[in-house]
Structures are given as structure tokens and as C-alpha cells.
Design a protein around this motif. Structure first.
Motif, mmCIF file in Angstrom:
data_model
loop_
_atom_site.group_PDB
_atom_site.id
_atom_site.type_symbol
_atom_site.label_atom_id
_atom_site.label_comp_id
_atom_site.label_asym_id
_atom_site.label_seq_id
_atom_site.Cartn_x
_atom_site.Cartn_y
_atom_site.Cartn_z
ATOM 1 N N ILE A 81 0.662 -1.453 -0.087
ATOM 2 C CA ILE A 81 -0.172 0.004 0.097
ATOM 3 C C ILE A 81 0.829 1.224 0.045
ATOM 4 O O ILE A 81 0.732 2.173 -0.755
ATOM 5 C CB ILE A 81 -0.893 -0.048 1.157
ATOM 6 C CG1 ILE A 81 -1.964 -0.997 1.187
ATOM 7 C CG2 ILE A 81 -1.619 1.330 1.567
ATOM 8 C CD1 ILE A 81 -3.451 -0.785 0.571
ATOM 9 N N THR A 84 2.799 1.857 -3.147
ATOM 10 C CA THR A 84 1.819 1.983 -4.299
ATOM 11 C C THR A 84 1.412 3.633 -3.959
ATOM 12 O O THR A 84 1.061 4.554 -5.167
ATOM 13 C CB THR A 84 0.826 1.325 -4.228
ATOM 14 O OG1 THR A 84 1.272 -0.104 -4.123
ATOM 15 C CG2 THR A 84 -0.238 1.300 -5.232
ATOM 16 N N VAL A 152 -6.065 6.837 12.652
ATOM 17 C CA VAL A 152 -5.606 5.860 13.523
ATOM 18 C C VAL A 152 -4.450 4.952 13.144
ATOM 19 O O VAL A 152 -4.533 4.988 11.739
ATOM 20 C CB VAL A 152 -6.954 5.006 13.886
ATOM 21 C CG1 VAL A 152 -7.954 6.156 14.411
ATOM 22 C CG2 VAL A 152 -7.669 4.657 12.753
ATOM 23 N N ASP A 167 -1.633 -1.596 10.767
ATOM 24 C CA ASP A 167 -2.633 -1.004 10.302
ATOM 25 C C ASP A 167 -2.758 0.484 10.272
ATOM 26 O O ASP A 167 -2.268 0.762 11.183
ATOM 27 C CB ASP A 167 -4.015 -1.824 10.863
ATOM 28 C CG ASP A 167 -4.063 -3.289 10.456
ATOM 29 O OD1 ASP A 167 -3.172 -3.759 9.712
ATOM 30 O OD2 ASP A 167 -4.985 -3.801 11.120
ATOM 31 N N HIS A 168 -3.444 1.257 9.292
ATOM 32 C CA HIS A 168 -3.191 2.721 9.487
ATOM 33 C C HIS A 168 -4.446 3.270 8.615
ATOM 34 O O HIS A 168 -4.862 2.525 7.556
ATOM 35 C CB HIS A 168 -1.989 3.208 9.181
ATOM 36 C CG HIS A 168 -1.622 2.933 7.798
ATOM 37 N ND1 HIS A 168 -1.811 3.590 6.531
ATOM 38 C CD2 HIS A 168 -0.730 1.923 7.311
ATOM 39 C CE1 HIS A 168 -1.098 3.068 5.863
ATOM 40 N NE2 HIS A 168 -0.462 2.034 6.113
ATOM 41 N N SER A 169 -5.119 4.301 8.918
ATOM 42 C CA SER A 169 -5.672 5.029 8.092
ATOM 43 C C SER A 169 -5.385 5.346 6.613
ATOM 44 O O SER A 169 -4.159 5.804 6.335
ATOM 45 C CB SER A 169 -6.051 6.489 8.744
ATOM 46 O OG SER A 169 -6.754 6.309 9.960
ATOM 47 N N ALA A 170 -6.181 5.019 5.737
ATOM 48 C CA ALA A 170 -5.752 5.088 4.114
ATOM 49 C C ALA A 170 -6.075 6.511 3.569
ATOM 50 O O ALA A 170 -7.199 6.526 2.760
ATOM 51 C CB ALA A 170 -6.356 3.913 3.436
ATOM 52 N N ALA A 187 -9.309 6.288 0.566
ATOM 53 C CA ALA A 187 -9.372 5.235 -0.265
ATOM 54 C C ALA A 187 -10.468 4.616 -0.602
ATOM 55 O O ALA A 187 -11.448 4.573 0.090
ATOM 56 C CB ALA A 187 -8.257 4.257 0.392
#
Ligand code: CU
Lengths: 203, 148
Positions: A81, A84, A152, A167-170, A187
Motif C-alpha cells: 500500500i 503504491t 488511527v 494497520d493505518h488510516s488510508a 481510499a
């Protein structure tokens, strides 16, 4: 699979963050017509932080003054991610510059300060664009900063190789010349729409 | 001299036989636009992509991947759920006949750890092992971004 506390944080942040954005929009007479961006009316001032840039200088609202900033959150040990998105932002910035807007910058805020030292960020970002700015700091300071803007993240436990994902805010924030949050991209997004919307929001 | 030559010929014959066997096995799967993202400097993990097509009439389940060039290769998926992006491991990949399985940025990918060479080659071979134990070898190119 997903850490339960992350879901908790996500819901809270959705409640305080996204709702307040939307209330902001509803209070305004006419939102900007964008392809994918959410525009904040009125813009929201960014909180100051104790974070540092990859060159060792403090990261503050002054970093964002007189520029339009695209701010993304991620970690350099993310193989899919994050590269990209950085690749997309590279393309977006070049399209925006071709449209004659020269003062656009990209800020990558690490959500994994243990591995993302300033030096590591410098090395990583130079692969995409020498001008991209990396931001890191103490975990508690990153948490405070991200919380203040409704972003977050949560660290996974390490696998058998010791690798852990985050994991993280996209989300990609759009910050205006006064250092205020002017909008955001959620996203999925593509570089062309980001560029077109930024040109539009920039005005 | 001629002894060496015939030895060489024999070796090359053996090699081509071996190659023929490998390519015979390869025919059950095709991967188009197979590429591995060139990692930023100092980064040892990278992702691989491509479109897998099952050329047989039967379901193929890929249960493992390996490469002599990398420490390890696995199946992963990135997802954005409720605005949060995350990544998790997939145990296997099921390839149905005539139903291409797409591995692309931001979605399914090969999770690759550590290139074993100091200099990055132009391409690498990754071997996929199916549930029945057959190996399917695929050539991947190193690219900075997705092929146009
Ligand atoms: Cu992965």
C-alpha cells in the motif's frame, strides 16, 4: 484478525473526526465540486506536534506554511500500500506542477517510529522524490498528532521472522497554505483524480 | 579436447531436457505481467504482482511459493476496511479454470522477503507449488511501478 482495540479507536475517531467534517460541510452553502476529495468548510487548523522531519528539524505548521501539502500516513516496511501510494503521489504532484502549481509538497508521517528513523525515512523517500518530507518521532507524540486529526493506526504482533505490519488510516490529507486541513482523500484513490481535485481545491 | 566437447554437449542436452520438463509443467499456469516492485534502498521486503491464469480444466490450488533468489515468498492481501488499510496472510490461492486471479497493488500480492544477491537481477524465477505437489515456475521482472 483485526486487533479489537483498533476497531474501538476507529469508531471513536469516526465519531469525532468524520462526523465533524461532515457537519462542517453541511453548514456551508456550496461545497466545491470534486471528483473524489472531501472538502472541509471551513478548513480546520492543524494541531502543533513534537515530531521531527527526516533532516532532524522540528515538524510544525511552519513546514506547511505557503505550501499545499498532501499528507499520508504509513510505514516504510509496508511493501504494498505505502509504495503504491507514494508512487501515486509522485505522479499527482508532477501533474499538478504541469498545471502551473509549484508549491505542492508531500509529507509522509510514519506510524512506526521504532523502525522509521529519520535516516531510514530519508533513504526511503528519496527513492520516490527527493523533495518528499518524512516525519517521525516518539510513538506517544505520533499518537497524539494522529488522534488530533482523526487518523488511527495499530501495530500487529510480529510474525515468526520478527516482521510486524501496521494497520493505518488510508487517508491523504490536503493542507492549505495557512496550515489548515482543507480536505481529504479516502481510499480508494488514483493519482489522476487526486491531481485534478487538488488543482480544483487550490483554485 | 573432443572429450571435453562431447561432455559439454551431454551437459547441455541434459539441461535442455530438464528445461523441457520444467516448461512442460509450466503450461498449466500462465502469469501475465509478472513483476516485482523494486524496493526502496535498504528495504528488504517487496511485493510481487501478475495475473494468474489456469490453463487446465481443473481447479489448481497454490499452497506455497518459493524462489532460489529470495529468503521467502508468501501470499498476502491488502485491504481497506472502514478507511483502515491492513495486510494479512493468505494460506492458498485457488485458480479456477478460465477465471484469472489478479495480483495487483493494494490488493492480493506476493509478499517477498530479502533478495539473496547484492546486485538486483533483471528478473527472478518464483516457483509455485500446488496442493498435488506440482511446481509451476514463473519469471518475474523487477520494475519500479506497474507495467503500462
Ligand atoms: Cu504483504
Amino acid at each position: 484478525m483485526k486487533p479489537p482495540y483498533l476497531i474501538g479507536i476507529a469508531i471513536v475517531s469516526a465519531a469525532i473526526g468524520v462526523t465533524s467534517y461532515q457537519l462542517g460541510i453541511q453548514n456551508q452553502p456550496k461545497p466545491l465540486a470534486t471528483k473524489i476529495a472531501t472538502v472541509l468548510n471551513p478548513p480546520r487548523l492543524m494541531a502543533e506536534s513534537l515530531l521531527v522531519q527526516h533532516d532532524g528539524t522540528p515538524f510544525s505548521n511552519a513546514t506547511m506554511r505557503d505550501k499545499w501539502t498532501l499528507m499520508f500516513f504509513g510505514f516504510t516496511y509496508c511493501p504494498d500500500i505505502c509504495p503504491t501510494t507514494m508512487q501515486s503521489l509522485m505522479n499527482s504532484v508532477s501533474k499538478v506542477e504541469q498545471a502551473g502549481i509549484e508549491n505542492v509538497q508531500v509529507v509522509f508521517v510514519s506510524v512506526d517510529p521504532e523502525r522509521d528513523t529519520p535516516e531510514r525515512l530519508r533513504e526511503y523517500l528519496s527513492h520516490f522524490n527527493e523533495d518528499f518530507i518524512g516525519v517521525t518521532g516518539h510513538l506517544a507524540d505520533i499518537e497524539e498528532f494522529t488522534r488530533s486529526i482523526g487518523v488511527v493506526f495499530a501495530h500487529h504482533s510480529p510474525d515468526e521472522t520478527g516482521y510486524y505490519a501496521v494497520d493505518h488510516s488510508a487517508v491523504i490529507l490536503v493542507i492549505n497554505e495557512k496550515g489548515e486541513m482543507r480536505g481529504l482523500f479516502s481510499a480508494p484513490y488514483n493519482w489522476e483524480d487526486i491531481a485534478d481535485d487538488l488543482i480544483n481545491i487550490h483554485g | 579436447m573432443s572429450k571435453t566437447n562431447s561432455k559439454q554437449q551431454l551437459t547441455s542436452l541434459l539441461f535442455s531436457l530438464l528445461f523441457a520438463c520444467t516448461s512442460y509443467a509450466q503450461q498449466s499456469i500462465n502469469v501475465s505481467e509478472a513483476w516485482v516492485r523494486i524496493p526502496p534502498p535498504g528495504m528488504q521486503m517487496m511485493a510481487g504482482y501478475g495475473t494468474f491464469t489456469n490453463l487446465t480444466g481443473n481447479t489448481i490450488e497454490l499452497v506455497d511459493a518459493q524462489s532460489v533468489s529470495f529468503e521467502s515468498v508468501g501470499f498476502h492481501i491488502s485491504e481497506v476496511v472502514d478507511g483502515i488499510s491492513s495486510m494479512r496472510k493468505l494460506d492458498s490461492i485457488i485458480l479456477q479454470p478460465d477465471e484469472p486471479a489478479v495480483f495487483e497493488p493494494g490488493s492480493r500480492h506476493l509478499m517477498i522477503y530479502t533478495l539473496k544477491y547484492d546486485t538486483q537481477p533483471e528478473g527472478v524465477q518464483i516457483d509455485f507449488i500446488d496442493k498435488l505437489g506440482a511446481t509451476h515456475s514463473v519469471e518475474f521482472r523487477f520494475l519500479k511501478s506497474a507495467p503500462e
